[in-house]
Structure formats: structure tokens, C-alpha cells
Design a protein around this motif. Structure first.
Motif, PDB file in Angstrom:
ATOM      1  N   LEU A  15       0.807  -1.211   0.000  1.00 37.75           N
ATOM      2  CA  LEU A  15       0.000   0.000   0.000  1.00 37.75           C
ATOM      3  C   LEU A  15       0.842   1.264   0.000  1.00 37.75           C
ATOM      4  O   LEU A  15       0.314   2.361  -0.211  1.00 37.75           O
ATOM      5  N   ALA A  16       2.139   1.104   0.229  1.00 38.99           N
ATOM      6  CA  ALA A  16       3.015   2.281   0.281  1.00 38.99           C
ATOM      7  C   ALA A  16       2.964   3.115  -0.998  1.00 38.99           C
ATOM      8  O   ALA A  16       2.914   4.352  -0.928  1.00 38.99           O
ATOM      9  N   PRO A  17       2.973   2.495  -2.190  1.00 42.28           N
ATOM     10  CA  PRO A  17       2.928   3.307  -3.412  1.00 42.28           C
ATOM     11  C   PRO A  17       1.651   4.136  -3.561  1.00 42.28           C
ATOM     12  O   PRO A  17       1.621   5.088  -4.341  1.00 42.28           O
ATOM     13  N   LEU A  18       0.584   3.769  -2.840  1.00 40.15           N
ATOM     14  CA  LEU A  18      -0.654   4.542  -2.932  1.00 40.15           C
ATOM     15  C   LEU A  18      -0.544   5.889  -2.225  1.00 40.15           C
ATOM     16  O   LEU A  18      -1.385   6.771  -2.422  1.00 40.15           O
ATOM     17  N   GLY A  19       0.472   6.031  -1.380  1.00 41.50           N
ATOM     18  CA  GLY A  19       0.728   7.309  -0.735  1.00 41.50           C
ATOM     19  C   GLY A  19      -0.446   7.826   0.063  1.00 41.50           C
ATOM     20  O   GLY A  19      -0.935   7.175   0.980  1.00 41.50           O
ATOM     21  N   GLY A  20      -0.931   9.015  -0.319  1.00 43.12           N
ATOM     22  CA  GLY A  20      -1.993   9.671   0.429  1.00 43.12           C
ATOM     23  C   GLY A  20      -3.320   8.965   0.395  1.00 43.12           C
ATOM     24  O   GLY A  20      -4.229   9.331   1.155  1.00 43.12           O
ATOM     25  N   VAL A  21      -3.474   7.961  -0.466  1.00 46.38           N
ATOM     26  CA  VAL A  21      -4.741   7.237  -0.547  1.00 46.38           C
ATOM     27  C   VAL A  21      -5.033   6.515   0.764  1.00 46.38           C
ATOM     28  O   VAL A  21      -6.177   6.487   1.243  1.00 46.38           O
ATOM     29  N   VAL A  22      -4.019   5.929   1.365  1.00 47.56           N
ATOM     30  CA  VAL A  22      -4.207   5.204   2.629  1.00 47.56           C
ATOM     31  C   VAL A  22      -4.637   6.166   3.735  1.00 47.56           C
ATOM     32  O   VAL A  22      -5.562   5.883   4.495  1.00 47.56           O
ATOM     33  N   ALA A  23      -3.964   7.293   3.832  1.00 46.41           N
ATOM     34  CA  ALA A  23      -4.328   8.285   4.841  1.00 46.41           C
ATOM     35  C   ALA A  23      -5.747   8.797   4.612  1.00 46.41           C
ATOM     36  O   ALA A  23      -6.515   8.986   5.568  1.00 46.41           O
TER      37      ALA A  23
END
Length: 278
Positions: free
Chosen positions: A96-104
Motif C-alpha cells: 500500500l506504500a505506493p498509494l501514498g496519500g490514498v491510505v491516509a
């Protein structure tokens, strides 16, 4: 008499699923991640529960013997189950790290972002269930390597597929574009189904396994042409394009929820078709 083994399998599987759910709950409490009450929070938890049930089914089928060695069944299930939870957490952290701000954004209540993250969680569960389980340390080693290859392949294919869209997936998801979320989620789970099908099977040596893996993955490459031809041309009745086109405009510019659902459903339909026939 024939139903007795099935009942035993169901009872064992239910116990495995319950143990995984309870252990996962404890781990999330220790990590300071209690269940939220917002719809986005429920969606994320629901996806995690689905992934755990997939893992439980795989453990039941692969770790349980003929029923004559209950202690061995429990020990191998515990070993692979613990490893499965660790691999799930690592995949969620790294994948999920490449999704960046999506997770937050998902954790702050953004339903579109939560839909994309939930789809990734389900995809991870699909990949994990395809390789997790066995009754030897060799099975554990082979399954771990296959899982790592599957996760890497999922990441690369997602980057490749989404690079062909004219809109920025991450920006649209953070902005709350539910149409983009449905398209992205359908693609993620569809790719996981194809990759899981490629990784599922007996290990027959390095080169034969890699050959069969590559051939199986090649079948999944029909997803994108069918998106551009079936969805964009046949269903939306638009001109064919290699990239972009009416489908991207409908999702990225007009935020057409139906178009996003249509794209996501097409990915899933084609993936299930390929896996079923392969």
C-alpha cells in the motif's frame, strides 16, 4: 458416511477462521488500530475479514491431513497461519506504500480511497490463499517465495495498467472519485485472481514453474485490450483508442459511477473467465 469428512473439514475450518479473526483482533489492538465506526472504517475491516477467511480456507485444505493426526494438523495450521498473518501485514505495509496519500485518506473517512485500499486488501488475501499452507518446511519456503513473486507482479502490472489511463488514479481517489475507485478496485482484484491462478500448483522445479507462471500471466494481458474494445467500443459505443478515450473521460472528468463499475466488473468477469477456462 460420505458427509462425515465434509463435516469434519467444516468444523476444522470454522475453528481456524475464528482463531485467525481473534488473533488478528488482538494484534490490531496491540498495534493501536481499533475498529472505527465510520463507513470507510467498516469497509476496511470487512476487506480484512474477507482476506482472513480466504486464508482460513487455504489452511484447512492444505494443512489438515486425513484426520488421523489432529496434533499434527493443529501444529502445521498454527505455523502456516502465523506465517500467513505476518505476510499479510508485510504486504499491506509494503504493497500500500505506493498509494501514498490514498491510505491516509481512507483512514480519514474517504469512501473512494477506502474502496481502493479494501480492494488491495482482498487482492492480498487472494494471493496469500493461493500459496499458504502445507505440511513441511519446504512447503513454507516455496509458498513464501511464490507469494513474494505474486506481490511484486501485482505491483508491476498495476503500475503498467494504470499508467495507460489519462487520469491520475491516486489524485482522483484522494479527491473522492468513486468511479475511479470502482475501476481501480476491480482491476486490482482481477489481476490478483490471474496471478493467484498462476502461482497455485505443485512446484516442479525453477524453470518449469517460471515457464508455467509466465504463460498463465500472459492470459491476463487480455484485460486491457478488452477494456478498450469491449467496454469502450461495444458497450459505450465510442471510437477505439489504444489509451485514454471515452471511458477515461467518463471516469476521470465526469466521475461517472456507472462507467467505473462497468470497467471494474469487466476486469473481474474476464479474470474469472480466464481462470475458469485455463
Amino acid at each position: 458416511a460420505q458427509s462425515a469428512p465434509m463435516v469434519g473439514t467444516l468444523v476444522f475450518g470454522a475453528a481456524v477462521a475464528l482463531c485467525l479473526l481473534l488473533l488478528d483482533l488482538v494484534l490490531r489492538r496491540i498495534a493501536g488500530r481499533p475498529d472505527g465506526t465510520e463507513p470507510a472504517d467498516r469497509l476496511l475491516v470487512g476487506a480484512r475479514v474477507l482476506a482472513l477467511f480466504l486464508l482460513a480456507a487455504s489452511l484447512t485444505l492444505r494443512c489438515r491431513g486425513d484426520g488421523d493426526d489432529l496434533a499434527g494438523d493443529v501444529l502445521w495450521t498454527a505455523l502456516f497461519g502465523g506465517a500467513g498473518l505476518v505476510l499479510l501485514e508485510l504486504a499491506l505495509l509494503l504493497g500500500l506504500a505506493p498509494l501514498g496519500g490514498v491510505v491516509a485518506a481512507a483512514r480519514s473517512g474517504n469512501l473512494a480511497a477506502a474502496t481502493a485500499v479494501a480492494a488491495h486488501t482482498v487482492a492480498i488475501g487472494v494471493l496469500l490463499a493461493a500459496v499458504c499452507g502445507g505440511r513441511s518446511f519446504d512447503d513454507l519456503a516455496v509458498g513464501t517465495v511464490a507469494y513474494a513473486i505474486g506481490q511484486g507482479t501485482l505491483f508491476l502490472l498495476l503500475v503498467l495498467f494504470r499508467a495507460l489511463t489519462s487520469y491520475d488514479d491516486r489524485a482522483e481517489l484522494v479527491a473522492g472519485n468513486a468511479a475511479a475507485a470502482l475501476a481501480h478496485g476491480g482491476l486490482t482484484i482481477a489481476l490478483a485472481l490471474v496471478i493467484a491462478h498462476a502461482t497455485d500448483g505443485e512446484y516442479q522445479g525453477l524453470w518449469p514453474s517460471l515457464r508455467d507462471y509466465g504463460l498463465a500471466l500472459a492470459e491476463g494481458l487480455v484485460l486491457y485490450p478488452l477494456r478498450q474494445l469491449l467496454v469502450q467500443c461495444v458497450i459505450l459505443r465510442s471510437k477505439p483508442t489504444f489509451a485514454g478515450g471515452e471511458l477515461d473521460r467518463a471516469i476521470g472528468e465526469r466521475k461517472d459511477l456507472g462507467a467505473g463499475a462497468l470497467e471494474g466488473a469487466t476486469y473481474l468477469a474476464v479474470a474469472l473467465f480466464v481462470v475458469r477456462l485455463a
